[in-house]
Design an enzyme around this catalytic site. Structure first.
Site, PDB file in Angstrom:
ATOM      1  CG  HIS A  74      -1.938  -1.143   1.348  1.00  0.00           C
ATOM      2  ND1 HIS A  74      -2.671  -1.481   0.295  1.00  0.00           N
ATOM      3  CD2 HIS A  74      -2.075  -1.959   2.323  1.00  0.00           C
ATOM      4  CE1 HIS A  74      -3.382  -2.616   0.650  1.00  0.00           C
ATOM      5  NE2 HIS A  74      -3.181  -2.972   1.862  1.00  0.00           N
ATOM      6  CG  HIS A  99       2.634   6.477   5.327  1.00  0.00           C
ATOM      7  ND1 HIS A  99       2.493   6.389   6.810  1.00  0.00           N
ATOM      8  CD2 HIS A  99       1.732   6.752   4.750  1.00  0.00           C
ATOM      9  CE1 HIS A  99       1.585   6.851   6.743  1.00  0.00           C
ATOM     10  NE2 HIS A  99       0.917   7.363   5.612  1.00  0.00           N
ATOM     11  CG  HIS A 101      -0.388   8.795   0.675  1.00  0.00           C
ATOM     12  ND1 HIS A 101      -1.104   7.681   0.760  1.00  0.00           N
ATOM     13  CD2 HIS A 101       0.203   9.049   2.007  1.00  0.00           C
ATOM     14  CE1 HIS A 101      -1.255   7.177   1.826  1.00  0.00           C
ATOM     15  NE2 HIS A 101      -0.543   7.804   2.799  1.00  0.00           N
ATOM     16  CG  HIS A 118       0.630  11.203   5.164  1.00  0.00           C
ATOM     17  ND1 HIS A 118      -0.538  10.335   4.793  1.00  0.00           N
ATOM     18  CD2 HIS A 118       0.407  12.315   5.047  1.00  0.00           C
ATOM     19  CE1 HIS A 118      -1.116  11.069   4.092  1.00  0.00           C
ATOM     20  NE2 HIS A 118      -0.884  12.258   4.289  1.00  0.00           N
ATOM     21  CB  THR A 184      -5.764   8.477   4.032  1.00  0.00           C
ATOM     22  OG1 THR A 184      -4.539   7.822   3.797  1.00  0.00           O
ATOM     23  CG2 THR A 184      -5.591   9.921   4.382  1.00  0.00           C
ATOM     24  CB  THR A 185      -5.240   3.001   4.946  1.00  0.00           C
ATOM     25  OG1 THR A 185      -4.628   3.225   6.062  1.00  0.00           O
ATOM     26  CG2 THR A 185      -4.117   3.794   3.718  1.00  0.00           C
TER      27      THR A 185
HETATM   28 ZN    ZN Z   1      -0.799   8.285   4.879  1.00  0.00          ZN
END
Ligand code: ZN
Length: 233
Positions: A74, A99, A101, A118, A184-185
């Site tokens: 992810h 992490h 995006h 993030h 957001t996940t």
């Molecule tokens: Zn994130």
């Protein structure tokens, strides 16, 4: 229901994805545990219509502590040792991991960035605070360059320099926007304190492309409605 195939799913759970049947539009329906994904205070959002507020200066105390980087299918995520903190609302939040995006999840005044970092923090009660930083394309980013030559492939992990201090990646100016949001996940838990730095930082086209390639697909959840929320600045 089936579980994520990759060995890196820390807690095996319901499979979700960024497209197809298990994509964002269906997250809330995949399992009752993901019901928050249909909530009213979801992230990401387009940051606009700012409310002037007396936001306290950002209080971060980060020390070197990156330990290892993993690709969980992810995102590409770097674990961080305890001892680096963000102080907010009189609470101390520990930096747990950061992490990436690609492209950005949040937007600022309708503008998408090619990369968003993030930094995820938690207090002792498990309340979360995420500090987000936007990257625009430009010169090579020295911090990213010190994290990896090539980001790990899906399901892989690799060591990173323990001397890395994430403060070195952030802009000098820590002025920020603030709003209430969610993960957001999945499980899209709400009550997350979101701080988005106003000043973007820079990474090279090659670095951004390498991250995108390692994840293999875009990993930004679509924008969510603001509903009754305000974006403070
Ligand atoms: Zn994130």
């Amino acid at each position: 229901m089936f579980t994520c195939a990759n060995a890196w799913a820390v807690t095996p759970g319901t499979h979700w994805d960024y497209s197809g049947e298990a994509g964002p539009q269906n997250w809330a329906k995949l399992t009752p545990e993901f019901h928050s994904c249909a909530g009213q205070n979801q992230s990401p959002v387009n940051l606009d219509g700012f409310i002037e507020a007396e936001l306290e200066p950002l209080k971060v105390s980060y020390k070197a502590g990156a330990t290892e980087v993993m690709n969980n299918g992810h995102t590409v995520q770097v674990a961080y040792d305890p001892g680096s903190t963000l102080t907010l609302d009189g609470k101390t939040f520990q930096l747990i991991q950061f992490h990436f995006h690609m492209p950005s999840e949040n937007q600022i005044k309708g503008l998408s960035y090619p990369l968003e970092g993030h930094l995820v923090h938690s207090d002792e009660q498990g309340n979360l605070a995420v500090l987000a930083v936007m990257f625009r394309e430009g010169e090579r980013n020295a911090t990213l360059a010190s994290l990896w030559d090539t980001p790990p492939a899906e399901g892989q992990k690799q060591a990173v320099s323990p001397h890395l201090n994430i403060r070195d990646m952030l802009p000098a100016d820590l002025d920020y926007y603030r709003f209430n949001g969610s993960l957001t996940t999945p499980p899209c838990s709400e009550g997350v304190r979101w701080l988005v730095l106003k000043q973007p930082i820079v990474a090279s086209h090659t670095q951004i492309e390498a991250l995108t390639k390692s994840v293999g697909h875009a990993n930004n959840r679509p924008l969510q409605p603001l509903n009754a929320r305000a974006i403070l600045q």
